[in-house]
Scaffold this motif. Structure first.
Motif, PDB file in Angstrom:
ATOM      1  N   ARG A   1      21.083  64.402  25.927  1.00 19.61           N
ATOM      2  CA  ARG A   1      21.205  64.134  24.726  1.00 19.61           C
ATOM      3  C   ARG A   1      21.390  62.796  24.501  1.00 19.61           C
TER       4      ARG A   1
ATOM      5  N   GLU B   1      18.322  60.537  24.916  1.00 23.31           N
ATOM      6  CA  GLU B   1      17.314  60.811  23.672  1.00 23.31           C
ATOM      7  C   GLU B   1      17.957  59.963  22.422  1.00 23.31           C
ATOM      8  N   GLN B   2      19.136  59.692  21.994  1.00 24.35           N
ATOM      9  CA  GLN B   2      19.629  59.013  20.987  1.00 24.35           C
ATOM     10  C   GLN B   2      19.951  57.419  21.480  1.00 24.35           C
TER      11      GLN B   2
ATOM     12  N   ARG C   1      29.588  58.418  13.277  1.00 26.05           N
ATOM     13  CA  ARG C   1      28.293  58.069  13.587  1.00 26.05           C
ATOM     14  C   ARG C   1      27.628  57.154  12.635  1.00 26.05           C
TER      15      ARG C   1
END
Length: 257
Positions: free
Chosen positions: A184, A187-188, A234
């Motif tokens: 994860r 990916e980000q 975030r």
């Protein structure tokens, strides 16, 4: 095993074991307590303490022992000899000013992340963080940002050395779960953790690369659940953390992200 290596000096290992036995739970241990904690004999611990005392690293107060400020010079030598720490400080100040939260530089050491530099803000959290603090890589955004782009052998070593204790409500407690989290993160481009190292702690971290493109550290920013939800943090901080990490990478000569 290190002690089977003919070049391994066991007395140095034992000296460091005694030094590392001083911590926030045992700031002024007795000789007997140090012997128990290090699994060394009392005579051996006594000789080590007397040697460290002569070198100026520990002091005796009756039957109790304590570290002296000279121990701090070891960390100062690290900072002085690593351009990463000096170069990171302006970026940490900038990140803290933009997010109004604490900003930190972390590096991997064994299965832990060590805080190599930090710009704090005055918030009340139960975790006591300062330069030199160690936290488990598996349960932190810094650890995941460091491991996500690390060589496979490094990841497997950290997994093998991690105890995967449940430290808070959402702590990852298995190797497979950690590997999924690392996917994860890749990916980000950054790591976000909430209620993993401690309840109420939310943290974001992004990788810092050197001139070869290798990840040599992470920049991180943390807040509390009393101030933000994970998704709010975030939205508010991820871009700043990634931009600051990329800027520090460029300072270190890294190719364009």
């Amino acid at each position: 095993m290190p002690n089977e290596d003919r070049d391994f000096i066991q007395s140095i290992e034992r000296g460091f074991a005694v030094l590392l036995a001083f911590d926030e739970r045992h700031p002024t241990p007795s000789l007997a307590e140090l012997a128990t904690k290090t699994d060394l004999s009392r005579p051996a611990v006594r000789r080590i303490l007397l040697t460290l005392q002569k070198l100026g690293y520990v002091a005796a107060n009756g039957s109790r022992w304590s570290l002296t400020p000279r121990v701090l010079s070891i960390g100062q030598h690290y900072s002085a000899s690593h351009a990463l720490v000096e170069t990171a400080m302006p970026r940490l100040v900038q990140l803290s000013e933009r997010t109004h939260e604490s900003a930190s530089l972390g590096v991997l050491d064994g299965a832990d992340v060590v805080y190599a530099a930090r710009v704090p803000v005055r918030r009340i959290m139960s975790i006591n963080v300062s330069v030199g603090t160690r936290v488990p890589a598996y349960a932190t955004s810094m650890g995941r940002a460091l491991l996500a782009w690390a060589p496979a052998e490094t990841v497997e070593r950290v997994i093998a050395e991690s105890r995967f204790e449940k430290l808070a409500t959402a702590t990852v407690t298995s190797a497979d779960a950690l590997r999924a989290e690392l996917d994860r993160v890749r990916e980000q481009g950054y790591a976000l953790t909430s209620a993993e190292l401690e309840e109420g702690l939310i943290s974001l971290a992004a990788p810092v690369r050197d001139a070869t493109g290798a990840v040599v550290g992470v920049l991180a920013c943390s807040t509390s659940s009393g101030r933000h939800t994970p998704e709010e943090f975030r939205a508010a901080a991820a871009g700043h953390v990634v931009d600051s990490a990329d800027a520090l990478s460029a300072d270190l000569g890294s190719p364009t992200r």
